[in-house]
Motif scaffolding. Structure first.
Motif, PDB file in Angstrom:
ATOM      1  N   SER A 148      13.804  -3.335 -17.512  1.00 32.13           N
ATOM      2  CA  SER A 148      13.182  -4.647 -17.282  1.00 32.13           C
ATOM      3  C   SER A 148      11.667  -4.524 -17.175  1.00 32.13           C
ATOM      4  CB  SER A 148      13.764  -5.297 -16.023  1.00 32.13           C
ATOM      5  OG  SER A 148      13.570  -4.480 -14.889  1.00 32.13           O
ATOM      6  N   ALA A 149      11.190  -3.429 -16.562  1.00 32.31           N
ATOM      7  CA  ALA A 149       9.744  -3.204 -16.473  1.00 32.31           C
ATOM      8  C   ALA A 149       9.159  -2.915 -17.851  1.00 32.31           C
ATOM      9  CB  ALA A 149       9.454  -2.049 -15.522  1.00 32.31           C
ATOM     10  N   ALA A 150       9.885  -2.183 -18.676  1.00 33.27           N
ATOM     11  CA  ALA A 150       9.419  -1.878 -20.031  1.00 33.27           C
ATOM     12  C   ALA A 150       9.307  -3.149 -20.869  1.00 33.27           C
ATOM     13  CB  ALA A 150      10.359  -0.880 -20.699  1.00 33.27           C
ATOM     14  N   ILE A 151      10.246  -4.064 -20.678  1.00 31.30           N
ATOM     15  CA  ILE A 151      10.199  -5.345 -21.401  1.00 31.30           C
ATOM     16  C   ILE A 151       8.926  -6.107 -21.036  1.00 31.30           C
ATOM     17  CG2 ILE A 151      11.282  -7.614 -21.612  1.00 31.30           C
ATOM     18  CD1 ILE A 151      13.989  -6.197 -21.304  1.00 31.30           C
ATOM     19  N   SER A 152       8.647  -6.234 -19.762  1.00 32.55           N
ATOM     20  CA  SER A 152       7.435  -6.925 -19.320  1.00 32.55           C
ATOM     21  C   SER A 152       6.182  -6.210 -19.810  1.00 32.55           C
ATOM     22  CB  SER A 152       7.411  -7.029 -17.788  1.00 32.55           C
ATOM     23  OG  SER A 152       8.503  -7.779 -17.307  1.00 32.55           O
ATOM     24  N   TYR A 153       6.239  -4.881 -19.808  1.00 32.84           N
ATOM     25  CA  TYR A 153       5.084  -4.066 -20.215  1.00 32.84           C
ATOM     26  C   TYR A 153       4.725  -4.322 -21.675  1.00 32.84           C
ATOM     27  CZ  TYR A 153       2.385   0.198 -21.209  1.00 32.84           C
ATOM     28  OH  TYR A 153       1.421   1.090 -21.585  1.00 32.84           O
ATOM     29  N   VAL A 154       5.702  -4.260 -22.574  1.00 31.57           N
ATOM     30  CA  VAL A 154       5.410  -4.444 -23.999  1.00 31.57           C
ATOM     31  C   VAL A 154       5.027  -5.893 -24.295  1.00 31.57           C
ATOM     32  CG1 VAL A 154       6.878  -2.538 -24.727  1.00 31.57           C
ATOM     33  CG2 VAL A 154       7.853  -4.822 -24.581  1.00 31.57           C
ATOM     34  N   ILE A 223      16.461  -9.923 -28.915  1.00 30.12           N
ATOM     35  CA  ILE A 223      16.709  -8.487 -29.030  1.00 30.12           C
ATOM     36  C   ILE A 223      15.931  -7.905 -30.206  1.00 30.12           C
ATOM     37  CG2 ILE A 223      18.451  -6.747 -29.528  1.00 30.12           C
ATOM     38  CD1 ILE A 223      20.457  -8.467 -27.994  1.00 30.12           C
ATOM     39  N   VAL A 224      15.960  -8.590 -31.347  1.00 31.47           N
ATOM     40  CA  VAL A 224      15.248  -8.103 -32.533  1.00 31.47           C
ATOM     41  C   VAL A 224      13.746  -8.068 -32.274  1.00 31.47           C
ATOM     42  CG1 VAL A 224      14.671  -8.619 -34.929  1.00 31.47           C
ATOM     43  CG2 VAL A 224      17.035  -8.865 -34.133  1.00 31.47           C
ATOM     44  N   GLU A 225      13.221  -9.142 -31.701  1.00 29.48           N
ATOM     45  CA  GLU A 225      11.786  -9.202 -31.414  1.00 29.48           C
ATOM     46  C   GLU A 225      11.379  -8.106 -30.433  1.00 29.48           C
ATOM     47  OE1 GLU A 225       8.519 -12.324 -29.499  1.00 29.48           O
ATOM     48  OE2 GLU A 225      10.605 -12.931 -29.791  1.00 29.48           O
ATOM     49  N   LEU A 226      12.187  -7.907 -29.402  1.00 30.23           N
ATOM     50  CA  LEU A 226      11.891  -6.874 -28.410  1.00 30.23           C
ATOM     51  C   LEU A 226      11.967  -5.483 -29.027  1.00 30.23           C
ATOM     52  CD1 LEU A 226      11.350  -6.002 -25.491  1.00 30.23           C
ATOM     53  CD2 LEU A 226      13.822  -6.109 -25.101  1.00 30.23           C
ATOM     54  N   ALA A 227      12.968  -5.258 -29.872  1.00 26.39           N
ATOM     55  CA  ALA A 227      13.118  -3.951 -30.520  1.00 26.39           C
ATOM     56  C   ALA A 227      11.898  -3.624 -31.385  1.00 26.39           C
ATOM     57  CB  ALA A 227      14.391  -3.934 -31.367  1.00 26.39           C
ATOM     58  N   LEU A 228      11.386  -4.610 -32.101  1.00 28.17           N
ATOM     59  CA  LEU A 228      10.195  -4.397 -32.928  1.00 28.17           C
ATOM     60  C   LEU A 228       8.978  -4.067 -32.072  1.00 28.17           C
ATOM     61  CD1 LEU A 228      10.673  -7.277 -35.523  1.00 28.17           C
ATOM     62  CD2 LEU A 228      10.993  -4.826 -35.910  1.00 28.17           C
ATOM     63  N   LYS A 229       8.842  -4.768 -30.953  1.00 26.33           N
ATOM     64  CA  LYS A 229       7.711  -4.507 -30.056  1.00 26.33           C
ATOM     65  C   LYS A 229       7.816  -3.110 -29.453  1.00 26.33           C
ATOM     66  CE  LYS A 229       6.937  -9.336 -28.707  1.00 26.33           C
ATOM     67  NZ  LYS A 229       7.024 -10.314 -27.589  1.00 26.33           N
ATOM     68  N   LEU A 230       9.017  -2.743 -29.050  1.00 27.27           N
ATOM     69  CA  LEU A 230       9.218  -1.420 -28.460  1.00 27.27           C
ATOM     70  C   LEU A 230       8.929  -0.313 -29.476  1.00 27.27           C
ATOM     71  CD1 LEU A 230      12.464  -2.024 -26.362  1.00 27.27           C
ATOM     72  CD2 LEU A 230      10.223  -1.406 -25.452  1.00 27.27           C
ATOM     73  N   TRP A 231       9.360  -0.519 -30.707  1.00 28.90           N
ATOM     74  CA  TRP A 231       9.117   0.485 -31.734  1.00 28.90           C
ATOM     75  C   TRP A 231       7.625   0.620 -32.029  1.00 28.90           C
ATOM     76  CZ3 TRP A 231      11.203   4.507 -33.756  1.00 28.90           C
ATOM     77  CH2 TRP A 231      10.719   5.033 -34.960  1.00 28.90           C
ATOM     78  N   ARG A 232       6.948  -0.504 -32.033  1.00 27.93           N
ATOM     79  CA  ARG A 232       5.512  -0.488 -32.303  1.00 27.93           C
ATOM     80  C   ARG A 232       4.742   0.246 -31.204  1.00 27.93           C
ATOM     81  NH1 ARG A 232       1.706  -5.688 -31.499  1.00 27.93           N
ATOM     82  NH2 ARG A 232      -0.301  -4.655 -31.784  1.00 27.93           N
ATOM     83  N   LEU A 233       5.204   0.110 -29.962  1.00 25.18           N
ATOM     84  CA  LEU A 233       4.505   0.689 -28.811  1.00 25.18           C
ATOM     85  C   LEU A 233       5.291   1.849 -28.201  1.00 25.18           C
ATOM     86  CD1 LEU A 233       3.550  -2.727 -27.171  1.00 25.18           C
ATOM     87  CD2 LEU A 233       1.996  -1.195 -28.395  1.00 25.18           C
TER      88      LEU A 233
END
Length: 465
Positions: A148-154, A223-233
């Motif tokens: 949950s912290a990683a989601i807010s972070y990205v 989920i897709v949007e978050l996955a793209l953000k996580l991959w980018r960062l």
């Protein structure tokens, strides 16, 4: 008001009740007979002896600060009021007066959560490591808080990147216009600035998205949007959240070395597919917040949500109903501890409610579904769908493998639920507080003044959660 007020108010019942319990029940009771001698050995410097009956390592709720962090607009007075009422939650309240690991376990988990909200990830991971020393299943909550912290972070990083990109674009356009002698460029620039300002404002206020209702946006899209953000960062996320990963890796190594997650009494705590346990929590959590969930207004709200997509929601509900029926039919577990120990309230709930008739466990399924639907909808008004999904998955990982029905296992997920549920009406909080106080009075009176004896075992027995 604030922390000192919460501590002062809570002390008004903590001190007298503690003195009363210690006077009437001076000897160790229930699990205390294992915990206290173990700690006494440690105090004598004996760290090699371990009681094989202890399944977990040895080990004022931070609710006020969490409420302020999660809902800054709440204000000190309301946060103090809510924190005091939450401190009355019966399961947590009762075990405050016994030497169990539950209170310290909850404190460590909430401290981890609070530190993560304050972006102090190293400190948060340290509290997570401490939490796993009180209860091994807390490793799931370490992963949940980290996720949950990683989601807010990205999301924050992406938001800043968009805003900075917009400002850079404005600067470039401004320089172009300065050197452009064509006066017609001026109104064009003004329009662009207005549009950019609007977009910047929308980006800056994009956190409002997380307060939208659960059904307003698609889970797959999130989920897709978050996955793209996580991959980018990914590298920034990996470095920032490495302390959590280290805790998980060390815990995994300890599990391998120990040969399982349980330390002692392994034969009585075998991992089992106890799917109904997940459903029991939904009902218990909704019942603990009954003024917010079991009302005509809430039922009407949920019904309106279902009507928006009649066919799709009807199929989902029917599939959920069939699946839950299968779960209660094939995976309802009656643990030997549950059947043999009439000191626990779960003994009577199992016999008098769930097993009152062979059809009762099936008749309760719609109530389980309603409870979870109500709970997730309430969470969806304060958090994004991905967060709600992670919460459900964390609950499943903690509860489903546990064969014993034990309300104490519900305490940590319940606190995550109540802290992230936007119950605005004061009257509901007052009713919740009255219900909690009433239950606490009854259970403590039963514990202290209704002792009984077993024919097969000497000693005084007492009713307990």
């Amino acid at each position: 008001m604030g922390r000192m007020a919460v501590a002062a108010i809570v002390s008004l019942w903590i001190v007298p009740v503690s003195l009363t319990v210690n006077r009437i029940v001076p000897d160790p009771y229930m699990d205390e007979i294992f915990h206290i001698p173990q700690v006494q050995r440690y105090c004598r410097g004996d760290f090699k002896t371990w009681d094989p009956m202890i399944t977990t390592p040895p080990g004022l709720v931070l609710v006020y600060d969490l409420l302020i962090s999660l809902r800054p607009s709440l204000g000190e007075k309301k946060a103090t009021f809510y924190a005091v009422l939450i401190a009355l939650y019966p399961l947590h309240w009762f075990f405050t007066f016994l030497y169990y690991t539950d209170v310290a376990s909850l404190t460590a988990v909430l401290a981890m959560y609070l530190a993560s909200l304050k972006k102090q990830f190293l400190i948060s991971a340290m509290f997570g490591a401490i939490a796993t020393l009180f209860r091994q299943t807390n490793v799931v909550w370490v992963a949940f808080v980290a996720a949950s912290a990683a989601i807010s972070y990205v999301e924050d990083l992406c938001e800043k990147d968009h805003v900075n990109l917009m400002y850079k674009k404005l600067k470039i356009e401004r320089k172009d216009v300065i050197f452009n002698k064509n006066s017609s460029a001026v109104p064009t620039l003004r329009k662009r600035r207005m549009g950019a300002s609007t977009n910047s404002s929308q980006l800056t206020n994009s956190k409002v998205i997380r307060f939208l209702p659960l059904y307003d946006s698609g889970l797959i899209n999130e989920i897709v949007e978050l996955a793209l953000k996580l991959w980018r960062l990914k590298w920034k996320v990996l470095v920032t959240f490495f302390p959590y990963l280290l805790v998980l890796l060390v815990f995994g190594a300890l599990i391998v070395l120990n040969g399982g997650i349980v330390l002692g009494a392994k034969e009585a705590h075998v991992v089992s597919p106890h799917f109904p346990q997940f459903m029991y929590f939904g009902l218990a959590a909704a019942a603990a917040l009954a003024p917010a969930h079991f009302t005509l207004g809430q039922a009407s709200t949920l019904w309106q949500a279902v009507r928006r997509n009649k066919i799709g929601n009807f199929i989902n509900l029917l599939a959920s109903l069939v699946l839950c029926m299968i779960f209660v039919h094939f995976f309802s577990i009656a643990h030997p501890y549950l059947l043999a120990d009439n000191r626990h309230y779960t003994f009577y709930i199992w016999r008098k409610l769930i097993q009152a008739h062979r059809s009762m466990k099936y008749l309760l399924v719609p109530v389980y579904l309603y409870s979870w639907f109500s709970v997730t909808t309430a969470l969806g008004k304060a958090q994004k769908k991905v967060w709600v999904l992670l919460f459900c998955l964390a609950n499943a990982l903690v509860l489903i493998p546990t064969p014993l029905i034990e309300f104490r296992y519900y305490t940590i997920p319940f606190f995550f639920l109540i802290l992230n549920s936007k119950i605005e009406e004061n009257i509901k909080w007052i009713v919740i507080g009255i219900l909690y106080a009433s239950v606490n009075i009854i259970t403590m009176l039963m514990f202290l003044y209704r002792p009984f004896q077993w024919d097969h075992q000497p000693g005084i027995q007492r009713f307990i959660w």
